[in-house]
Design an enzyme around this catalytic site. Structure first.
Site, PDB file in Angstrom:
ATOM      1  N   LYS A 141       0.859  -1.193   0.000  1.00 23.41           N
ATOM      2  CA  LYS A 141       0.000   0.000   0.000  1.00 23.41           C
ATOM      3  C   LYS A 141       0.894   1.242   0.000  1.00 23.41           C
ATOM      4  O   LYS A 141       1.787   1.362   0.861  1.00 23.41           O
ATOM      5  CB  LYS A 141      -0.862  -0.039   1.260  1.00 23.41           C
ATOM      6  CG  LYS A 141      -2.208   0.641   1.167  1.00 23.41           C
ATOM      7  CD  LYS A 141      -2.980   0.354   2.457  1.00 23.41           C
ATOM      8  CE  LYS A 141      -4.374   0.910   2.418  1.00 23.41           C
ATOM      9  NZ  LYS A 141      -5.038   0.777   3.731  1.00 23.41           N
TER      10      LYS A 141
HETATM   11  O1  G3P Z   1      -7.741   1.598   5.398  1.00 21.30           O
HETATM   12  C1  G3P Z   1      -8.069   2.916   5.172  1.00 21.30           C
HETATM   13  C2  G3P Z   1      -9.453   3.370   5.540  1.00 21.30           C
HETATM   14  O2  G3P Z   1     -10.400   2.403   5.342  1.00 21.30           O
HETATM   15  C3  G3P Z   1      -9.557   4.191   6.781  1.00 21.30           C
HETATM   16  O3  G3P Z   1     -10.864   4.344   7.257  1.00 21.30           O
HETATM   17  O4  G3P Z   1     -12.472   5.008   9.007  1.00 21.30           O
HETATM   18  O5  G3P Z   1     -10.032   5.580   9.289  1.00 21.30           O
HETATM   19  O6  G3P Z   1     -11.424   6.761   7.603  1.00 21.30           O
HETATM   20  P1  G3P Z   1     -11.218   5.481   8.348  1.00 21.30           P
END
Ligand code: G3P
Length: 217
Positions: free
Chosen positions: A83
């Site tokens: 990633k």
């Molecule tokens: O993996 C990245 C992403 O899904 C992060 O989600 O909830 O931290 O905005 P969030």
């Protein structure tokens, strides 16, 4: 649409894998920190719980160091997907790695133009963050719609991996738009099975079944 678990919590991944609904896992530095585990160890363990891609994120900001980190990470298992952030250095790294046959997930995508660059860099996945857009008063799903249109216009192979998914409506809209993958916390995925009429229906059927005095086994 593939379902990836957005977590580094082993027990949650195991529970989801047991349902047969798990197609892969995504992690990020925040999720690794939350797990309290060693990055390499927990990533290796996760790779053993799914045959699907497991995203492991580099933390360097420059291309050369990103490549060195990717070299370490991809040795963890065959299903590791590197990633990288959606920056020029991240895109250069993406191009180099996918050129060698390594899966790459380009993350922190917040615009359709960024997604266009990720596809041109040969990304395996692009991760547009819908929830964080919503947090800022912008409809994140519009971004998914735009990316779908652009990728279809040019027949890009890059898969749209809807990230920062917070609730069932994000999942539904992702599927309606035709996103390839969505990643969400396991509890959001499990909750998709819930419906009050399903519960009520089971209750009614069981009450009537009891009246028959029969048993199947
Ligand atoms: O993996 C990245 C992403 O899904 C992060 O989600 O909830 O931290 O905005 P969030």
């Amino acid at each position: 649409m593939k379902f990836f678990a957005d977590t580094a919590e082993i027990d949650d991944i195991k529970e989801l894998a047991a349902t047969g609904l798990l197609d892969g896992v995504t992690t990020n530095p925040s999720l690794i920190a939350k797990s309290g585990r060693n990055f390499m160890e927990v990533t290796k363990e996760i790779c053993g719980l799914t045959s699907g891609p497991v995203s492991a994120e580099v933390v360097a900001l420059d291309h050369e160091t990103m490549l060195k980190e990717a070299e370490v990470l991809r040795k963890i298992a065959d299903n590791v997907c590197i990633k990288v952030p959606l920056t020029i250095d991240g895109l250069k790294t993406c191009k180099a790695l996918t050129g060698e046959g390594t899966m790459v997930n380009v993350t922190l995508c917040f615009s359709a133009n960024q997604a266009l660059l990720a596809a041109k860099a040969g990304a395996t996945f692009v991760s547009p963050f819908v929830g964080r857009h919503d947090d800022n008063g912008v409809n994140g799903m519009e971004l998914i719609r735009d990316i779908r249109t652009i990728y279809d216009n040019y027949l890009f192979d890059t898969e749209i991996l809807v990230a920062s998914v917070r609730h069932a409506t994000h999942v539904l809209e992702s599927a309606l738009i035709g996103a390839d993958v969505m990643t969400a916390p396991p509890k959001v995925i499990m909750a998709l099975a819930n419906h009050v009429l399903t519960d009520k229906g089971i209750e009614g059927f069981l009450a009537d079944w009891a009246k028959t005095g029969q048993s199947i086994l």
